[in-house]
Design a protein around this motif. Structure first.
Motif, mmCIF file in Angstrom:
data_model
loop_
_atom_site.group_PDB
_atom_site.id
_atom_site.type_symbol
_atom_site.label_atom_id
_atom_site.label_comp_id
_atom_site.label_asym_id
_atom_site.label_seq_id
_atom_site.Cartn_x
_atom_site.Cartn_y
_atom_site.Cartn_z
ATOM 1 N N CYS A 81 0.840 -1.207 0.000
ATOM 2 C CA CYS A 81 0.000 0.000 0.000
ATOM 3 C C CYS A 81 0.875 1.258 0.000
ATOM 4 O O CYS A 81 2.006 1.259 0.459
ATOM 5 C CB CYS A 81 -0.900 -0.008 1.231
ATOM 6 S SG CYS A 81 -2.060 1.381 1.287
ATOM 7 N N ASP A 136 0.312 3.729 1.819
ATOM 8 C CA ASP A 136 0.185 4.353 3.146
ATOM 9 C C ASP A 136 1.541 4.859 3.653
ATOM 10 O O ASP A 136 2.530 4.120 3.656
ATOM 11 C CB ASP A 136 -0.395 3.323 4.124
ATOM 12 C CG ASP A 136 -0.840 3.960 5.433
ATOM 13 O OD1 ASP A 136 0.022 4.550 6.130
ATOM 14 O OD2 ASP A 136 -2.031 3.868 5.758
ATOM 15 N N GLY A 157 -4.038 0.578 -1.069
ATOM 16 C CA GLY A 157 -4.489 -0.730 -0.590
ATOM 17 C C GLY A 157 -3.495 -1.853 -0.809
ATOM 18 O O GLY A 157 -3.639 -2.925 -0.244
ATOM 19 N N HIS A 164 -2.149 -4.122 4.932
ATOM 20 C CA HIS A 164 -1.896 -3.722 6.317
ATOM 21 C C HIS A 164 -3.160 -3.406 7.104
ATOM 22 O O HIS A 164 -4.215 -3.162 6.520
ATOM 23 C CB HIS A 164 -0.946 -2.515 6.338
ATOM 24 C CG HIS A 164 -1.560 -1.259 5.797
ATOM 25 N ND1 HIS A 164 -2.073 -0.276 6.614
ATOM 26 C CD2 HIS A 164 -1.763 -0.829 4.526
ATOM 27 C CE1 HIS A 164 -2.548 0.711 5.856
ATOM 28 N NE2 HIS A 164 -2.375 0.398 4.589
ATOM 29 N N CYS A 221 -6.074 0.104 7.041
ATOM 30 C CA CYS A 221 -5.878 0.649 5.694
ATOM 31 C C CYS A 221 -7.052 1.571 5.340
ATOM 32 O O CYS A 221 -8.203 1.270 5.645
ATOM 33 C CB CYS A 221 -5.785 -0.480 4.673
ATOM 34 S SG CYS A 221 -5.414 0.108 2.995
ATOM 35 N N GLY A 222 -6.739 2.667 4.700
ATOM 36 C CA GLY A 222 -7.775 3.622 4.293
ATOM 37 C C GLY A 222 -8.750 3.069 3.269
ATOM 38 O O GLY A 222 -9.844 3.610 3.091
HETATM 39 ZN ZN LIG Z 1 -3.406 1.154 3.018
#
Ligand SMILES: [Zn+2]
Length: 163
Positions: A38, A40, A63, A91, A94-95
């Motif tokens: 991801c 992130d 993602g 993870h 995650c958004g």
């Molecule tokens: Zn994520």
């Protein structure tokens, strides 16, 4: 000039001044593996997997999903650049988890069906990773010889858990 751009250029000056032998690095990854993860900001694959420049491919998207474009990159990574082991690392927190495509469409004010994008949202970490691994393993261009692993990175502890 933007403040961030200044910060980046100044950090880069320091980085490049210690570049030395890195100029000799070859394009094919030394350790013959690729990570899909991801985007992130809390995840730093170089740090959590102990990588240096030239070691591995790192492919990132929102993602860490096995999207068509992630598959494209992994196939190139294998066929043209010699990786034979792939790690899909999603993870916790995650958004892209626990939101829906419709909710993201709303953020953009997308109502027209033709403008819709599959945002690749998901509801459950393990279920999502399992499905993504299946999709990758079953892809017609992915050879059986590739070792494919799924891991979940815990943003609270920094540990990777094997699926
Ligand atoms: Zn994520």
């Amino acid at each position: 000039m933007s403040e961030i751009l200044n910060e980046i250029l100044s950090a880069n000056k320091k980085y490049a001044s210690g570049f030395k032998s890195k100029s000799e690095l070859k394009s094919p990854p030394k350790k013959h593996f690729a990570i899909l993860t991801c985007m992130d900001a809390r995840l730093d694959p170089a740090k959590f997997a102990g990588l240096a420049e030239g070691d591995a491919h790192v492919i990132r998207n929102a993602g860490g999903r096995v999207s068509d474009d992630a598959i494209r990159s992994l196939l190139i990574s294998h066929k043209l650049l010699g990786t034979d082991e792939w790690f899909v690392i999603q993870h916790t927190s995650c958004g892209m988890c626990c939101v829906t495509n419709e909710e993201i469409d709303k953020e953009f004010g997308i109502e027209n069906e033709s403008k819709k994008i599959d945002w690749l949202t998901f509801e459950d970490n393990k279920k999502c990773l399992k499905e993504d691994l299946e999709k990758l393993k079953n892809h017609s261009l992915v050879p059986d010889s590739i070792k494919i692993h799924g891991l979940i990175y815990d943003v609270k502890t920094g540990f990777l858990e094997k699926l």
